[in-house]
Design an enzyme around this catalytic site. Structure first.
Site, PDB file in Angstrom:
ATOM      1  N   CYS A  23       0.816  -1.222   0.000  1.00  0.00           N
ATOM      2  CA  CYS A  23       0.000   0.000   0.000  1.00  0.00           C
ATOM      3  C   CYS A  23       0.845   1.265   0.000  1.00  0.00           C
ATOM      4  CB  CYS A  23      -0.982  -0.010   1.172  1.00  0.00           C
ATOM      5  SG  CYS A  23      -0.251   0.020   2.829  1.00  0.00           S
ATOM      6  N   HIS A  71      -2.580   0.961   6.882  1.00  0.00           N
ATOM      7  CA  HIS A  71      -2.957   0.888   5.474  1.00  0.00           C
ATOM      8  C   HIS A  71      -3.186   2.294   4.938  1.00  0.00           C
ATOM      9  CE1 HIS A  71      -4.234  -1.095   1.840  1.00  0.00           C
ATOM     10  NE2 HIS A  71      -5.312  -0.337   1.789  1.00  0.00           N
ATOM     11  N   HIS A  83      -5.918   1.401  -4.179  1.00  0.00           N
ATOM     12  CA  HIS A  83      -4.976   0.928  -3.156  1.00  0.00           C
ATOM     13  C   HIS A  83      -4.507  -0.485  -3.478  1.00  0.00           C
ATOM     14  CE1 HIS A  83      -7.954  -1.488  -0.503  1.00  0.00           C
ATOM     15  NE2 HIS A  83      -8.552  -1.218  -1.639  1.00  0.00           N
TER      16      HIS A  83
END
Length: 107
Positions: A23, A71, A83
């Site tokens: 990510c 994240h 993402h």
């Protein structure tokens, strides 16, 4: 645009391209294409970014999830982000409501 062009690439922990991403690697490289240097860590990206309220999100902002933050994605507008989700999945577009929202920054 760079991050969207990686749609379908696989998730690889610690990777920053060209065919696999985690990510923060995806957000780091995408923003580097715009001349902005970011660390390769979602927590560090949040710590060094300019915090913005959820009500002021704009496309390109970084959105963060979980506590502690683990994240990050790139906001696209209309409640969506691009993402690199997690192992076994690929870079994709998802609603930001699918995970516990923690904050946002504008690099």
């Amino acid at each position: 645009e760079f991050a969207l062009a990686q749609s379908g690439d696989r998730y690889v922990w610690g990777a920053s391209g060209p065919d696999g991403w985690d990510c923060s690697g995806l957000t780091m490289v995408a923003w580097s294409k715009a001349g902005v240097s970011l660390p390769h860590s979602s927590r560090m990206q949040y710590a060094t970014g300019n915090k913005i309220p959820r009500s002021e999100l704009q496309p390109g902002d970084l959105v963060y999830f979980y506590s502690p933050i683990s994240h990050v994605g790139i906001y696209l507008g209309d409640g969506r982000m691009v993402h690199a989700p997690n192992p076994g999945r690929r870079v994709e577009i998802s609603p930001i409501s699918q995970m516990p929202y923690a904050g946002a920054t504008r690099p």
